[in-house]
Design a protein around this motif. Structure first.
Motif, PDB file in Angstrom:
ATOM      1  N   SER A 217      17.367 125.762   3.278  1.00 50.29           N
ATOM      2  CA  SER A 217      18.085 125.430   4.511  1.00 50.29           C
ATOM      3  C   SER A 217      17.157 125.475   5.720  1.00 50.29           C
ATOM      4  O   SER A 217      17.227 124.620   6.611  1.00 50.29           O
ATOM      5  N   GLU A 219      14.068 124.815   5.916  1.00 46.01           N
ATOM      6  CA  GLU A 219      13.161 123.670   5.956  1.00 46.01           C
ATOM      7  C   GLU A 219      13.898 122.338   6.055  1.00 46.01           C
ATOM      8  O   GLU A 219      13.281 121.277   5.989  1.00 46.01           O
ATOM      9  N   GLY A 220      15.211 122.393   6.195  1.00 45.47           N
ATOM     10  CA  GLY A 220      15.972 121.179   6.426  1.00 45.47           C
ATOM     11  C   GLY A 220      16.365 120.403   5.186  1.00 45.47           C
ATOM     12  O   GLY A 220      16.723 119.223   5.280  1.00 45.47           O
ATOM     13  N   TYR A 221      16.330 121.061   4.024  1.00 36.52           N
ATOM     14  CA  TYR A 221      16.715 120.399   2.780  1.00 36.52           C
ATOM     15  C   TYR A 221      18.144 120.794   2.391  1.00 36.52           C
ATOM     16  O   TYR A 221      18.691 121.772   2.883  1.00 36.52           O
ATOM     17  N   LYS A 222      18.695 120.017   1.457  1.00 35.54           N
ATOM     18  CA  LYS A 222      20.025 120.301   0.932  1.00 35.54           C
ATOM     19  C   LYS A 222      19.925 120.618  -0.550  1.00 35.54           C
ATOM     20  O   LYS A 222      18.964 120.251  -1.219  1.00 35.54           O
ATOM     21  N   LYS A 258       9.581 120.399  -4.005  1.00 37.95           N
ATOM     22  CA  LYS A 258       9.486 119.358  -2.977  1.00 37.95           C
ATOM     23  C   LYS A 258       8.504 118.269  -3.389  1.00 37.95           C
ATOM     24  O   LYS A 258       8.740 117.071  -3.150  1.00 37.95           O
ATOM     25  N   SER A 262       9.376 114.286  -4.115  1.00 38.51           N
ATOM     26  CA  SER A 262       8.650 113.161  -3.523  1.00 38.51           C
ATOM     27  C   SER A 262       8.199 112.176  -4.601  1.00 38.51           C
ATOM     28  O   SER A 262       8.291 110.953  -4.417  1.00 38.51           O
ATOM     29  N   GLU A 275      20.918 108.023   2.730  1.00 39.19           N
ATOM     30  CA  GLU A 275      20.031 108.828   3.577  1.00 39.19           C
ATOM     31  C   GLU A 275      19.875 110.254   3.060  1.00 39.19           C
ATOM     32  O   GLU A 275      18.806 110.860   3.152  1.00 39.19           O
ATOM     33  N   SER A 276      20.947 110.786   2.483  1.00 43.17           N
ATOM     34  CA  SER A 276      20.910 112.177   1.993  1.00 43.17           C
ATOM     35  C   SER A 276      19.947 112.361   0.829  1.00 43.17           C
ATOM     36  O   SER A 276      19.540 113.486   0.529  1.00 43.17           O
ATOM     37  N   PHE A 278      16.927 111.663   0.620  1.00 46.58           N
ATOM     38  CA  PHE A 278      15.569 111.989   1.034  1.00 46.58           C
ATOM     39  C   PHE A 278      15.366 113.460   1.401  1.00 46.58           C
ATOM     40  O   PHE A 278      14.245 113.876   1.683  1.00 46.58           O
ATOM     41  N   ASN A 279      16.433 114.237   1.417  1.00 49.95           N
ATOM     42  CA  ASN A 279      16.255 115.670   1.691  1.00 49.95           C
ATOM     43  C   ASN A 279      17.141 116.534   0.789  1.00 49.95           C
ATOM     44  O   ASN A 279      17.462 117.667   1.136  1.00 49.95           O
ATOM     45  N   THR A 280      17.520 115.984  -0.378  1.00 51.33           N
ATOM     46  CA  THR A 280      18.345 116.743  -1.315  1.00 51.33           C
ATOM     47  C   THR A 280      17.545 117.069  -2.575  1.00 51.33           C
ATOM     48  O   THR A 280      17.072 116.172  -3.280  1.00 51.33           O
TER      49      THR A 280
END
Length: 293
Positions: A217, A219-222, A258, A262, A275-276, A278-280
Motif C-alpha cells: 500500500s 508503494e502505491g500497489y494493489k 514487482k 513488470s 488501468e488497474s 499496471f499497479n496490481t
C-alpha cells in the motif's frame, strides 16, 4: 508537516506495540521545547545551571531524565533499526536532541584486536555525533566461544562509555536475544545497564503478511485476488531458512514480485489492459523467485 512526522509514522507502521508504548511513555515524561516556548518558559535545557553551561555544551541532551539510551534485542528483521530511526526523529521533533542525525555503526567497524584502539574508535564516533543518535548493530555471535568472551568483555567497556556520555548523545544498542543472554551470564545483567530495553519477538505469519501488505500500500500497489494466500505460503517457506531476516526478506520479496509483474505486463497488449492492471500484484508474480536470497 504533521502528516509526515516521525510520531505519525510510528503510529502507522506495523511495529511491535510494546515499542510504540515505550516511546509514548518516554515522551509523556517530557514537555516539548515548543510547548515551553509557547508558554513563555526558559528555552535553555532543563538541567543546565547557567547560560555559560548551555553555551559550552550546545549539543547536550535536553532532558531531566538521566538517560534516553536503549537496548533492543531480538532476531534479525523484527523492526529494531526502523524503530530506532523513528525514535531518533521523535526525540528531535520534541526538542530532546539537538541534531536530527542517525548514525549506524556495526561491531566490525569498532572492534579491533587492541582494546584501547577499540575504545578510541568508539569515542571518535561519539564525538562526531554529539547531540544525535547512534545505533550500534552488534550483529551475529562470534565463531568461537573464546571470540565471544573477548567481544563481550569489550562490549562491557563500551556500555560503560555509553553511560558516561549519556548527556552528549543517545545510543541504542541492537543485539540478538541469544547474545544478550550470553553477555548477561558472563558480564552482568545487560538490561539493568540501560534505562530502557525492548524485546523484539520473532514475527508470526500474520505479522509478516501485515508488513508485506503495509509495504504494498505504501508503494502505491494493489493486492490481487489470492495474493495473501500465495505470499503467506512463500513467506512460510522463506522463514524456515537460516538467512531469513523478516522485514528485510519481505522487502526483497516485494521487489522480486514487482519485477515479475513488470515482465508479465511487458508481454501483454497494453491497449487491452485496464488501468488497474499496471499497479496490481497477482499471485503469479510470486511464482518465479529465482535469485531471491
Amino acid at each position: 508537516n504533521e502528516n509526515h512526522s516521525p510520531i505519525t509514522t510510528l503510529r502507522e507502521e506495523p511495529l511491535p506495540k510494546e515499542a510504540k508504548a515505550l516511546i509514548y511513555d518516554i515522551l509523556s515524561q517530557h514537555e516539548s521545547l515548543e510547548e515551553r516556548k509557547l508558554r513563555g518558559m526558559d528555552m535553555k535545557p532543563l538541567y543546565r545551571e547557567s547560560y555559560n553551561d548551555w553555551r559550552e555544551n550546545p549539543y547536550d541532551i535536553t532532558t531531566e531524565i538521566p538517560s534516553l539510551n536503549m537496548v533492543f534485542y531480538g532476531d534479525r528483521g523484527t523492526g529494531k533499526k526502523r524503530t530506532a530511526e523513528l525514535y531518533c526523529g521523535i526525540l528531535h521533533q520534541f526538542g530532546l536532541t539537538v541534531k536530527d542525525s542517525f548514525k549506524i555503526i556495526t561491531k566490525g567497524e569498532i572492534i579491533s584486536k587492541d582494546t584501547n584502539d577499540t575504545m578510541k574508535r568508539i569515542m571518535r564516533v561519539f564525538d562526531d555525533n554529539k547531540g544525535g543518535v547512534i545505533y550500534i548493530d552488534w550483529g551475529e555471535r562470534g565463531i568461537s566461544e573464546e571470540e565471544n568472551k573477548e567481544e563481550y568483555s569489550i562490549l562491557s567497556s563500551i556500555i560503560r562509555l555509553i553511560d558516561e556520555n549519556k548527556r552528549k548523545l543517545v545510543v541504542i544498542l541492537s543485539i540478538s536475544e541469544r547474545s544478550m543472554k550470553e553477555y548477561s551470564s558472563t558480564e552482568g545483567d545487560m538490561l539493568s545497564s540501560f534505562p530502557y530495553s525492548l524485546h523484539f519477538p520473532s514475527l508470526s505469519l500474520d505479522d509478516l503478511w501485515t508488513y508485506f501488505s503495509f509495504l504494498v500500500s505504501k508503494e502505491g500497489y494493489k493486492r490481487g485476488k489470492g495474493l495473501k494466500e500465495k505470499v503467506t505460503a512463500v513467506l512460510e517457506d522463506m522463514s524456515k531458512k537460516d538467512n531469513f531476516a523478516a522485514r528485510i526478506s519481505i522487502q526483497k520479496l516485494l521487489e522480486k514480485g514487482k519485477m515479475n509483474m513488470s515482465l508479465r505486463l511487458s508481454t501483454s497488449d497494453f491497449s487491452t489492459l485496464p488501468e488497474s492492471a499496471f499497479n496490481t500484484l497477482k499471485p503469479r508474480d510470486f511464482d518465479n523467485l529465482v535469485g531471491l536470497e
